[in-house]
Design an enzyme around this catalytic site. Structure first.
Site, PDB file in Angstrom:
ATOM      1  N   SER A   4       0.499  -1.120  -0.317  1.00 16.10           N
ATOM      2  CA  SER A   4       0.379  -0.094   0.114  1.00 16.10           C
ATOM      3  C   SER A   4       0.365   1.522   0.026  1.00 16.10           C
ATOM      4  CB  SER A   4      -0.735   0.027   1.137  1.00 16.10           C
ATOM      5  OG  SER A   4      -1.806   1.037   0.939  1.00 16.10           O
ATOM      6  N   HIS A   5       0.966   2.156   0.910  1.00 19.17           N
ATOM      7  CA  HIS A   5       0.993   3.017   1.302  1.00 19.17           C
ATOM      8  C   HIS A   5       2.868   3.397   1.522  1.00 19.17           C
ATOM      9  CE1 HIS A   5      -0.138   2.906   5.065  1.00 19.17           C
ATOM     10  NE2 HIS A   5       0.981   3.267   5.663  1.00 19.17           N
ATOM     11  N   ASP A  27      -2.548   6.272  -3.148  1.00 24.02           N
ATOM     12  CA  ASP A  27      -1.789   5.832  -2.865  1.00 24.02           C
ATOM     13  C   ASP A  27      -1.110   4.597  -4.007  1.00 24.02           C
ATOM     14  OD1 ASP A  27      -3.840   3.916  -1.861  1.00 24.02           O
ATOM     15  OD2 ASP A  27      -2.910   3.132  -0.005  1.00 24.02           O
ATOM     16  N   ASP A  58      -1.647   0.976  -3.991  1.00 23.89           N
ATOM     17  CA  ASP A  58      -2.379   0.958  -4.479  1.00 23.89           C
ATOM     18  C   ASP A  58      -4.037   1.081  -4.677  1.00 23.89           C
ATOM     19  OD1 ASP A  58      -2.865   1.021  -1.329  1.00 23.89           O
ATOM     20  OD2 ASP A  58      -3.707  -1.470  -1.787  1.00 23.89           O
ATOM     21  N   ASP A  98      -5.887   2.474  -3.056  1.00 31.74           N
ATOM     22  CA  ASP A  98      -7.148   2.992  -2.061  1.00 31.74           C
ATOM     23  C   ASP A  98      -7.128   4.191  -1.224  1.00 31.74           C
ATOM     24  OD1 ASP A  98      -4.795   2.150  -0.648  1.00 31.74           O
ATOM     25  OD2 ASP A  98      -6.354   0.716  -0.025  1.00 31.74           O
ATOM     26  N   ARG A  99      -6.275   4.971  -1.600  1.00 31.20           N
ATOM     27  CA  ARG A  99      -6.535   6.491  -0.612  1.00 31.20           C
ATOM     28  C   ARG A  99      -6.194   7.310  -1.032  1.00 31.20           C
ATOM     29  NH1 ARG A  99      -2.730   5.793   4.437  1.00 31.20           N
ATOM     30  NH2 ARG A  99      -2.950   3.965   4.904  1.00 31.20           N
ATOM     31  N   LYS A 105     -11.640   0.092   0.330  1.00 28.40           N
ATOM     32  CA  LYS A 105     -11.441   1.796   0.035  1.00 28.40           C
ATOM     33  C   LYS A 105     -11.196   2.016  -1.338  1.00 28.40           C
ATOM     34  CE  LYS A 105      -7.533   2.674   2.656  1.00 28.40           C
ATOM     35  NZ  LYS A 105      -7.271   1.460   3.579  1.00 28.40           N
TER      36      LYS A 105
HETATM   37  C1  VG1 Z   1      -3.741   2.464   8.277  1.00 27.04           C
HETATM   38  C2  VG1 Z   1      -4.480   3.490   8.603  1.00 27.04           C
HETATM   39  C3  VG1 Z   1      -5.796   2.619   7.743  1.00 27.04           C
HETATM   40  C4  VG1 Z   1      -5.779   2.427   7.475  1.00 27.04           C
HETATM   41  C5  VG1 Z   1      -4.945   1.443   6.837  1.00 27.04           C
HETATM   42  C6  VG1 Z   1      -4.427   0.407   5.804  1.00 27.04           C
HETATM   43  O1  VG1 Z   1      -3.643   1.099   9.531  1.00 27.04           O
HETATM   44  O2  VG1 Z   1      -3.962   3.559   9.885  1.00 27.04           O
HETATM   45  O3  VG1 Z   1      -6.326   3.453   8.124  1.00 27.04           O
HETATM   46  O4  VG1 Z   1      -6.323   1.102   7.343  1.00 27.04           O
HETATM   47  O5  VG1 Z   1      -3.684   1.663   7.571  1.00 27.04           O
HETATM   48  O6  VG1 Z   1      -4.530   1.200   4.946  1.00 27.04           O
HETATM   49  P1  VG1 Z   1      -2.867   1.447  11.228  1.00 27.04           P
HETATM   50  O7  VG1 Z   1      -2.807  -0.128  11.221  1.00 27.04           O
HETATM   51  O8  VG1 Z   1      -1.061   1.761  10.383  1.00 27.04           O
HETATM   52  O9  VG1 Z   1      -2.972   2.420  11.989  1.00 27.04           O
HETATM   53  V1  VG1 Z   1      -3.972   0.498   3.121  1.00 27.04           V
HETATM   54  O10 VG1 Z   1      -4.185   2.086   2.164  1.00 27.04           O
HETATM   55  O11 VG1 Z   1      -2.074   1.225   3.619  1.00 27.04           O
HETATM   56  O12 VG1 Z   1      -4.198   0.006   2.883  1.00 27.04           O
HETATM   57 CO    CO Z   2      -4.034   1.195  -0.047  1.00 22.84          CO
END
Ligand code: VG1
Ligand code: CO
Length: 540
Positions: free
Chosen positions: A113-114, A277, A279, A281-282, A376
């Site tokens: 992801s990010h 981001d 992938d 989804d953000r 998302k």
């Molecule tokens: C983080 C964010 C959370 C989000 C998750 C996955 O998790 O706070 O809101 O759903 O990333 O997003 P954490 O446990 O690090 O706070 V993604 O776009 O990285 O799949």
């Molecule tokens: Co993501």
């Protein structure tokens, strides 16, 4: 037959976090690491023989190897058909959409992801189930248990499948279909949004910049914004997905997309800017010299989404993750919509979306989505904004100002303390747990603790329980702080502190409005004592 059982030994760290399994790329590249987790997935679920699997990811470093491993293990386990995006590219929401479109039994997404990519960055894997939503805790726990006990994986011995061209290939009895990653998703977006209206908006001179951060949304955005909607060529930037994201940290927020914030402050700034981001989804959206807080963005969507025909009379309810500010609650209350508060992580929205308790949800971490897919969806959120602006003829700033005028403003800030040694973070959380009941009534600086509790969640649909999802402390002055540990990191631990304060004063600086609660929290948590610092690594 080409199918063999290959002996393997378990790894002790295949435990799932907030969204999938994420580790350093070098960890994923260890012998059989990916094999083990993929086989464990098949060991943990049932009924996939002869069925369809969707496969893709953000194309980060390590993906090309990992894609071939997944294909060969899936084929050896008896999967009937694998649909994979060309070059292995599929954004998380596009993959989720393909699951339902093709009646697939699951999806495998290769992404962290990010998190930054590359050899020295992170790699990851997420599993979506039949409904297109991220596997719930019960399933990821089962996968981890299977991974702990794994003795062998099934392997189809065959040459690598060419993923660079669209077309159908065969590996044993399994059909591998390489598809255009964009086409179905773009068609779906045209069903949801009024493309004519958005096209007219662009044609009227409304200027827009989208930054794909060298990640997977580039090809989607080029096609949707430039080709279909007529935003001028060059509106989409950093559009070519790169294995290391060209050195960018593909997390759309004012820290990692600072270049976009700077651009929006310049005198010739476009009317609207957005980013997504790794992938896809953000999302982040910005007006001219105006950053839109994701919690406020969710409130705007709650206010206006049902003006878009696809959602007209179909806004059943709204959900937000607990750390997300209560801005959307005020709108939901006015519109007499139910509002749900879930733990952090999109998987907790799945059952609510599926059972029509809600049709819109969001997180403070730059995530929003609706019941159109069970993940998302960054581009969806940006298109929703564009469609709302095309309908209302209002600028982003005007839309947000109107919201604040009605409900007041919830000032919001998130502090991240990154890379804390695990034992220190755990000690801090344990100490807090032992004192939490005694906090109400105590004074810290100028503020008094009104309530303090641990957040436990029972899913209203499935009754699945998620305990210890963080601590919520409310203080005098309508301030709130939520405390939790991140579950997406790959090394060390990140402590997240989320501060919010509801105010009638509208145009203050969040850092100033929240200064007293930030100070009080630092002494409530005894940050210096437990982690040796009281200044965060990043503020977003
Ligand atoms: C983080 C964010 C959370 C989000 C998750 C996955 O998790 O706070 O809101 O759903 O990333 O997003 P954490 O446990 O690090 O706070 V993604 O776009 O990285 O799949
Ligand atoms: Co993501």
């Amino acid at each position: 037959m080409n199918i063999t059982a290959v002996k393997t030994k378990p790894y002790s760290d295949q435990i799932f976090g907030t969204s999938g399994l994420r580790r350093r790329t070098s960890v994923f590249m260890q012998k059989n690491y990916i094999h083990n987790v993929v086989q464990s997935f098949f060991n943990a679920i049932q009924g996939f023989e002869g069925k369809t699997l969707i496969l893709g990811g953000d194309g980060r470093y390590g993906s090309s190897k990992a894609l071939q491993i997944v294909i060969k293990i899936a084929a050896a386990n008896g999967v009937g058909r694998i649909i994979v995006g060309k070059k292995g590219w599929l954004s998380t929401p596009a993959l989720s959409h393909l699951i339902t479109l093709n009646d697939a039994f699951a999806g495998i997404i290769l992404t962290a992801s990010h998190n930054p990519g590359g050899k020295d960055g992170d790699f990851g894997i997420k599993f979506d189930l039949k409904n297109g939503a991220g596997a719930p805790l019960s399933v990821t726990n089962r996968i981890s248990q299977c991974a702990k006990a794994i003795t062998h994986y099934w392997w189809f011995d065959a040459p690598d499948v060419e993923l660079g061209n669209i077309g159908t290939k065969q590996i044993g009895k399994t059909q591998v279909e390489v598809i255009d990653p964009v086409e179905d998703y773009a068609a779906y977006m045209q069903e949801i949004f009024d493309f004519k209206a958005i096209k007219k908006l662009f044609a009227s001179g409304f200027s827009f910049v989208f930054d794909a951060m060298n990640a997977v949304t580039g090809p989607y955005a080029k096609y949707i914004f430039e080709e279909l909607l007529g935003s001028p060529a060059g509106s989409v930037r950093n559009a070519e997905p790169k294995v290391d994201f060209g050195g960018l940290h593909p997390e759309p927020n004012p820290v990692y997309a600072a270049h976009l914030v700077k651009m929006m402050k310049a005198p010739n700034a476009p009317d609207f800017a957005a980013a997504s981001d790794g992938d896809g989804d953000r999302y982040m959206v910005l007006g001219k010299n105006f950053f839109i807080d994701p919690s406020d963005s969710l409130a705007i969507l709650t206010e206006h989404l049902d003006k878009i025909p696809f959602y007209h009379k179909r806004l059943y309810g709204v959900a937000r993750s607990m750390p997300t500010s209560e801005a959307a609650d005020f709108v939901a209350k006015r519109k007499k919509l139910p509002i749900y508060k879930t733990p952090t992580g999109w998987k907790f929205f799945g059952s609510l979306l599926e059972n029509k308790k809600i049709s819109l949800c969001g997180e403070e971490s730059f995530g929003a989505g609706s019941n159109h897919v069970m993940e998302k969806d960054g581009l969806w959120a940006i298109l929703a904004w564009l469609n709302i602006m095309a309908i209302t003829h209002k600028s982003p700033q005007k839309l947000v100002q109107e919201l604040w005028d009605k409900d007041g403003r919830v000032y919001y800030v998130r502090h991240n303390y990154e890379d804390i040694p695990l034992d220190q973070a755990q000690n801090l959380m344990r100490a807090l747990a032992s004192r939490i009941a005694s906090l109400p009534g105590q004074k810290f600086g100028s503020l008094i603790v009104k309530s303090a509790e641990v957040f436990n969640y029972t899913d209203p649909v499935t009754s699945e329980v998620a305990e210890n999802q963080g601590y919520i402390i409310t203080l005098s002055n309508k301030t709130r702080v939520m405390i939790r540990l991140s579950g997406t990191g790959s090394v060390g631990t990140t402590l997240r502190l989320y501060f919010s304060r509801h105010e009638r004063k509208l145009n203050e600086a969040p850092a100033e409005v929240l200064a007293t609660v930030i100070l009080a929290t630092s002494s409530i948590l005894q940050l210096e004592k437990y982690i040796g610092v009281n200044t965060p690594t990043t503020i977003v």
